[in-house]
Scaffold this motif. Structure first.
Motif, PDB file in Angstrom:
ATOM      1  N   SER A  34      10.952  46.146  18.783  1.00  0.00           N
ATOM      2  CA  SER A  34      10.236  46.766  19.648  1.00  0.00           C
ATOM      3  C   SER A  34      10.596  47.997  19.204  1.00  0.00           C
ATOM      4  CB  SER A  34      10.235  46.832  20.574  1.00  0.00           C
ATOM      5  OG  SER A  34       9.477  47.708  21.528  1.00  0.00           O
ATOM      6  N   PRO A  35      10.351  49.056  19.017  1.00  0.00           N
ATOM      7  CA  PRO A  35      10.328  50.389  18.199  1.00  0.00           C
ATOM      8  C   PRO A  35      10.682  50.918  19.418  1.00  0.00           C
ATOM      9  CG  PRO A  35       8.254  50.575  18.250  1.00  0.00           C
ATOM     10  CD  PRO A  35       8.569  49.244  18.434  1.00  0.00           C
ATOM     11  N   SER A  36      10.376  50.896  20.908  1.00  0.00           N
ATOM     12  CA  SER A  36      10.710  51.438  22.400  1.00  0.00           C
ATOM     13  C   SER A  36      12.445  50.845  22.526  1.00  0.00           C
ATOM     14  CB  SER A  36      10.226  51.189  23.189  1.00  0.00           C
ATOM     15  OG  SER A  36       9.789  49.696  23.477  1.00  0.00           O
ATOM     16  N   THR A  37      13.064  49.762  22.176  1.00  0.00           N
ATOM     17  CA  THR A  37      14.059  48.858  21.930  1.00  0.00           C
ATOM     18  C   THR A  37      15.230  49.287  20.955  1.00  0.00           C
ATOM     19  OG1 THR A  37      12.982  47.030  22.478  1.00  0.00           O
ATOM     20  CG2 THR A  37      15.394  46.942  23.066  1.00  0.00           C
ATOM     21  N   PRO A  38      16.552  49.850  21.140  1.00  0.00           N
ATOM     22  CA  PRO A  38      17.633  50.566  20.387  1.00  0.00           C
ATOM     23  C   PRO A  38      18.314  49.173  19.845  1.00  0.00           C
ATOM     24  CG  PRO A  38      18.247  50.249  22.881  1.00  0.00           C
ATOM     25  CD  PRO A  38      17.184  50.307  23.099  1.00  0.00           C
ATOM     26  N   ASP A 200      16.013  43.009  31.465  1.00  0.00           N
ATOM     27  CA  ASP A 200      15.755  43.784  32.434  1.00  0.00           C
ATOM     28  C   ASP A 200      14.950  45.201  32.248  1.00  0.00           C
ATOM     29  OD1 ASP A 200      18.926  43.161  34.023  1.00  0.00           O
ATOM     30  OD2 ASP A 200      19.623  45.014  33.252  1.00  0.00           O
ATOM     31  N   ASN A 201      14.399  45.409  31.488  1.00  0.00           N
ATOM     32  CA  ASN A 201      12.805  45.577  30.514  1.00  0.00           C
ATOM     33  C   ASN A 201      11.752  44.772  30.347  1.00  0.00           C
ATOM     34  OD1 ASN A 201      13.352  48.813  29.732  1.00  0.00           O
ATOM     35  ND2 ASN A 201      15.357  48.114  29.643  1.00  0.00           N
ATOM     36  N   LYS A 209       7.819  40.933  23.466  1.00  0.00           N
ATOM     37  CA  LYS A 209       6.399  41.513  23.993  1.00  0.00           C
ATOM     38  C   LYS A 209       6.965  41.721  25.487  1.00  0.00           C
ATOM     39  CE  LYS A 209       2.425  38.471  22.551  1.00  0.00           C
ATOM     40  NZ  LYS A 209       1.751  36.832  22.823  1.00  0.00           N
ATOM     41  N   ILE A 210       5.540  42.801  26.061  1.00  0.00           N
ATOM     42  CA  ILE A 210       6.465  43.200  28.148  1.00  0.00           C
ATOM     43  C   ILE A 210       5.810  42.403  28.516  1.00  0.00           C
ATOM     44  CG2 ILE A 210       6.830  45.185  28.876  1.00  0.00           C
ATOM     45  CD1 ILE A 210       8.672  45.098  26.489  1.00  0.00           C
ATOM     46  N   LEU A 217       7.676  37.054  33.099  1.00  0.00           N
ATOM     47  CA  LEU A 217       8.789  36.916  32.269  1.00  0.00           C
ATOM     48  C   LEU A 217       9.584  36.053  31.890  1.00  0.00           C
ATOM     49  CD1 LEU A 217      10.144  37.864  29.600  1.00  0.00           C
ATOM     50  CD2 LEU A 217      11.633  39.071  30.769  1.00  0.00           C
ATOM     51  N   LYS A 218       9.815  34.958  32.587  1.00  0.00           N
ATOM     52  CA  LYS A 218      10.196  33.732  32.808  1.00  0.00           C
ATOM     53  C   LYS A 218       9.524  32.596  32.966  1.00  0.00           C
ATOM     54  CE  LYS A 218      13.708  33.140  36.492  1.00  0.00           C
ATOM     55  NZ  LYS A 218      14.297  32.663  37.505  1.00  0.00           N
TER      56      LYS A 218
END
Length: 439
Positions: A34-38, A200-201, A209-210, A217-218
């Motif tokens: 994802s581009p939002s993730t470093p 955490d995000n 995927k978010i 998520l789990k």
């Protein structure tokens, strides 16, 4: 000269306006994160990067500033800089060598606008591992890094009350989550920090995927068997020692070489082999096609750009096609109309201009794009370049409607002179002389 270099390097906004591409671009890969993730966990460094020619220096994290300075002020490009294991030491080494000998002794010289007026021609220098000395230096730095990461410090080893190995074994045994054998992991603390950041995000570690909450998520990761990382996500490559074994080779390349050694050379059964075609990306959008005909048809139907027609009209050779594609790629990347050179704030605005002004099939003077600098791909994984063909290929496939017309291979305006001076005639004369001597 030193003051001028310092002023230009500090004036970063002005340099950014000049649209220099400092490293090869690469088309994004599906599922690459994802581009939002470093992509990596960054930590500040006190190391400095020194200019090879003047007293300018910048912190390690401002690498792009120095590369831009080298390009614009000293006309030097360092190839494959992402493969250099220790950039500060690399620069210090070459700074010393450039003081001992002239730069052209070490670098390839690229002349821009080679067909234009002499006053508009410029020489750029390319420092790359084609030079044996540079290759040896890069390999030594790679080996030193491999030794360093293979022998982590105590702070890197101790974790979870014991060792990293205990932690990774615990996650695999108790939570069915494995990132690999402990001995194959490097920079483990950074690796775990990155995974923790994603969780955490509320981000799935495999499909990226978010989700709205942790329980969802789990459940997703359990049901979809996503309790693992995606091997195709190259963000994780830096955490595996296999990627440091050979200079410039990823784990996929190293592994494929190992697999080939296991194959019996006498086994010619290729029945289960499957081709994996490489998709070519459109010049104007993100559309991908797996064949030349498909990508050419898409560009013609969707954008009105007929590359095949341009090739035939301008009688472009294969290398001219390569330079034209790389030129158009670079202009579009920089949001500049390739036909009239007008600059825009965004790619979308540029494309609107190209369409509304009818510049899709408009090319500038040949000298603008037919330059040696465009031999280098704008995108290092540009599969469109692999679909190009020589200008004579299509002509060879066309039926000949004038088969009675003779094809003259050479100028025979004075056939008698040609016969007297031909190589074959000389050989026959020499042979006759040898026979007379033997007699």
């Amino acid at each position: 000269s030193s003051n001028r270099c310092s002023d230009s390097c500090r004036n970063l906004p002005q340099l950014l306006c000049r649209d220099s591409i400092l490293e090869p671009l690469s088309f994004p890969e599906l599922g690459a994160g994802s581009p939002s993730t470093p992509s990596v966990v960054q930590y500040p460094s006190d190391e400095l990067l020194v200019c090879l020619f003047c007293s300018e220096s910048v912190p390690l994290l401002q690498k792009d500033t120095l590369l831009r300075h080298l390009l614009l002020e000293h006309k030097l490009v360092i190839a494959d800089i992402k493969l250099i294991a220790n950039l500060p030491r690399y620069l210090v080494y070459w700074k010393g060598r450039f003081l001992e000998q002239p730069v052209p002794d070490f670098c390839s010289v690229i002349k821009t606008n080679s067909t234009g007026p002499v006053e508009k021609q410029e020489d750029y220098f390319l420092l790359c591992d084609v030079l044996p000395e540079d290759r040896i230096l890069r390999e030594r730095l790679q080996q030193k890094r491999l030794v360093r990461i293979s022998n982590p410090t105590l702070s890197e080893k101790v974790f979870f009350g014991n060792t990293v190995a205990c932690l990774l074994n615990h996650m695999a045994r108790e939570h069915s989550f494995s990132i690999g054998l402990p001995d194959n992991i490097v920079y483990c603390n950074e690796f775990l920090d990155m995974l923790q950041y994603k969780l955490d995000n509320l981000q799935c570690l495999y499909c990226e995927k978010i989700f709205r909450d942790k329980s969802t998520l789990k459940d997703h990761m359990r049901k979809k068997a996503h309790r693992r990382i995606n091997a195709n996500n190259h963000v994780y490559d830096r955490f595996y020692v296999i990627n440091y074994l050979e200079l410039g080779k990823t784990w996929e390349e190293v592994q494929s070489e190992d697999d080939r050694e296991l194959v019996d050379v006498e086994d010619d059964d290729w029945s289960d082999w499957e081709a994996h075609p490489v998709s070519a990306v459109c010049l104007f959008c993100d559309h991908q096609s797996e064949t030349m005909d498909q990508i050419y048809t898409h560009m013609k139907d969707s954008h009105g750009f007929d590359l095949h027609n341009l090739k035939m009209e301008l009688n472009l050779s294969f290398y001219q096609q390569v330079k034209l594609v790389n030129y158009i790629r670079r202009q579009i990347h920089q949001s500049r109309c390739y036909g009239c050179q007008k600059k825009f704030d965004s790619r979308a605005d540029m494309m609107d201009h190209v369409i509304s002004e009818g510049h899709v099939m408009k090319l500038p003077e040949t000298s603008t794009w037919d330059q040696p600098q465009y031999y280098f791909p704008t995108y290092e994984n540009d599969a469109l370049l692999c679909t190009l063909s020589d200008s004579n290929d299509d002509e060879d496939n066309e039926p000949c409607h004038n088969e009675d017309i003779p094809v003259i291979a050479e100028d025979i305006s004075d056939l008698k002179v040609l016969k007297q001076n031909s190589v074959l005639n000389q050989l026959l004369k020499n042979r006759g002389c040898f026979r007379k001597d033997d007699a």
